[in-house]
Design a protein around this motif. Structure first.
Motif, PDB file in Angstrom:
ATOM      1  N   TYR A  22      12.272 -27.835  -6.477  1.00  0.00           N
ATOM      2  CA  TYR A  22      13.368 -27.392  -7.337  1.00  0.00           C
ATOM      3  C   TYR A  22      14.618 -27.269  -6.477  1.00  0.00           C
ATOM      4  N   TYR A  23      15.692 -27.936  -6.908  1.00  0.00           N
ATOM      5  CA  TYR A  23      16.924 -27.939  -6.120  1.00  0.00           C
ATOM      6  C   TYR A  23      17.802 -26.742  -6.478  1.00  0.00           C
ATOM      7  N   LEU A  24      18.493 -26.244  -5.472  1.00  0.00           N
ATOM      8  CA  LEU A  24      19.387 -25.114  -5.658  1.00  0.00           C
ATOM      9  C   LEU A  24      20.802 -25.595  -5.941  1.00  0.00           C
ATOM     10  N   GLN A  25      21.593 -24.734  -6.532  1.00  0.00           N
ATOM     11  CA  GLN A  25      22.951 -25.092  -6.914  1.00  0.00           C
ATOM     12  C   GLN A  25      23.895 -25.041  -5.719  1.00  0.00           C
ATOM     13  N   THR A  26      25.062 -25.646  -5.892  1.00  0.00           N
ATOM     14  CA  THR A  26      26.152 -25.548  -4.920  1.00  0.00           C
ATOM     15  C   THR A  26      27.302 -24.788  -5.577  1.00  0.00           C
ATOM     16  N   PRO A  27      27.897 -23.794  -4.934  1.00  0.00           N
ATOM     17  CA  PRO A  27      27.591 -23.344  -3.566  1.00  0.00           C
ATOM     18  C   PRO A  27      26.299 -22.538  -3.519  1.00  0.00           C
ATOM     19  N   PHE A  28      25.689 -22.531  -2.350  1.00  0.00           N
ATOM     20  CA  PHE A  28      24.512 -21.697  -2.114  1.00  0.00           C
ATOM     21  C   PHE A  28      24.662 -21.052  -0.752  1.00  0.00           C
ATOM     22  N   MET A  29      24.571 -19.739  -0.728  1.00  0.00           N
ATOM     23  CA  MET A  29      24.749 -19.012   0.523  1.00  0.00           C
ATOM     24  C   MET A  29      23.843 -17.786   0.536  1.00  0.00           C
ATOM     25  N   VAL A  30      23.181 -17.582   1.644  1.00  0.00           N
ATOM     26  CA  VAL A  30      22.400 -16.369   1.868  1.00  0.00           C
ATOM     27  C   VAL A  30      23.207 -15.461   2.782  1.00  0.00           C
TER      28      VAL A  30
END
Length: 335
Positions: free
Chosen positions: A150-158
């Protein structure tokens, strides 16, 4: 759940004035909550625009979580918070497949990592097994559960906070986890004037409650695309490689910086240059970023630890010894 990858999906790059206006609004918004820490706020924003992840490490009570939450609330996008505890499970982070009795099939329930900004509070209070649940998503921006990706959205930041490992109930982050954080910041204690102002502004109510978004995920995607266009001269790239190579050869270090750190150093330098209103990277950008981007990835030798030599000090010594590029190409645009 596909992630925008192409320039068209990221939107058209912004002009210098548009970028300055957008980023200044975010910084000013965060500073309503975090007083007297402009350099730290700007570096946190630079990490976001460099498509990286941020580790905020310091003693309790200095505003680590407030900085993370203020950045998240300044952007109108999906935000999830994970409170890392010893009993937190990897499936709580990534998600789990649950059997649906009506459909007679397994159904994926996304975990807390499926958001644009993920705030991980006190990450080093969870077990190493749970910490490792973040490895794939932080590097590849995807999550694999039961053989399905499953791909994560952009932007993505931890944005993760942690207490120093000397504190009670903490686990040291493994090397693979630390290496995935683009930069590590220490909040530090506020100046007396800023702390006095904090008593006036924060005494009666929490300014986080009144904080409103000043931009959205689409604008952040355009800012990211703009940062990608910042020019890096060959002499600057060589300087970055020389800097990272020097950490691998330093006698006080048992483990030097990885090739991933070289990439993240340049990406963050591009973001810092853009925030300064430049479309090219200077050696000064790399020098300013060397400690926050490289120091947390390094492991000192036993002798260096006995001598109380910190990795921050070792990186600073390397910077002083390394020759700075003198070519005038680093401040001219690509022709």
């Amino acid at each position: 759940m596909t992630t925008p990858r192409t320039a068209d999906e990221l939107g058209a790059p912004l002009g210098a004035e548009e970028l300055k206006e957008a980023t200044s609004a975010i910084v000013a918004n965060i500073e309503q909550v975090i007083e007297g820490k402009t350099a730290i706020v700007r570096l946190a924003l630079a990490v976001l625009l460099a498509e990286g992840h941020l580790l905020i490490e310091d003693v309790p009570g200095v505003g680590k979580t407030k900085l993370a939450k203020a950045l998240a609330r300044s952007i109108d996008c999906s935000v999830r918070r994970i409170q890392f505890t010893p009993d937190l499970l990897p499936s709580d982070v990534t998600g789990v497949s649950v059997y649906n009795q009506e459909n007679h099939d397994f159904e994926f329930k996304p975990g807390a990592v499926f958001a644009n900004l993920v705030v991980g509070d006190e990450i080093n209070r969870a077990s190493p097994k749970t910490q490792s649940a973040l490895l794939e998503c932080m590097e590849e921006r995807q999550v694999t559960v039961d053989g399905t990706t499953y791909y994560l959205q952009t932007p993505f930041m931890v944005i993760a906070t942690q207490n120093p490992i000397e504190m009670e109930g903490t686990y040291p982050l493994p090397e693979a986890q630390r290496d995935r954080f683009t930069a590590r910041l220490a909040m530090g204690y506020p100046a007396p004037g800023a702390e006095l102002a904090m008593l006036d502004h924060h005494g009666a109510s929490d300014p986080l409650d009144e904080l409103r978004a000043v931009t959205d995920a689409n604008m952040i995607r355009r800012l990211i695309h703009t940062v990608r266009q910042v020019y890096v001269a060959d002499s600057i790239k060589q300087y970055a490689v020389d800097l990272v190579t020097a950490t691998r050869e330093a006698p006080d270090l048992r483990l030097g910086a990885s090739p991933r750190s070289t990439l993240q150093l340049l990406r963050t330098a591009r973001a810092v240059a853009a925030l300064e209103g430049r479309d090219f990277v200077l050696p000064d950008d790399l020098q300013a970023l060397a400690v926050p981007v490289l120091a947390h990835r390094l492991i000192p030798t036993a002798e260096a630890q006995l001598a109380r030599r910190t990795t921050d000090a070792i990186v600073s010594d390397i910077l002083h010894k390394l020759q700075i590029p003198t070519s005038d190409q680093h401040n001219s645009r690509r022709r």
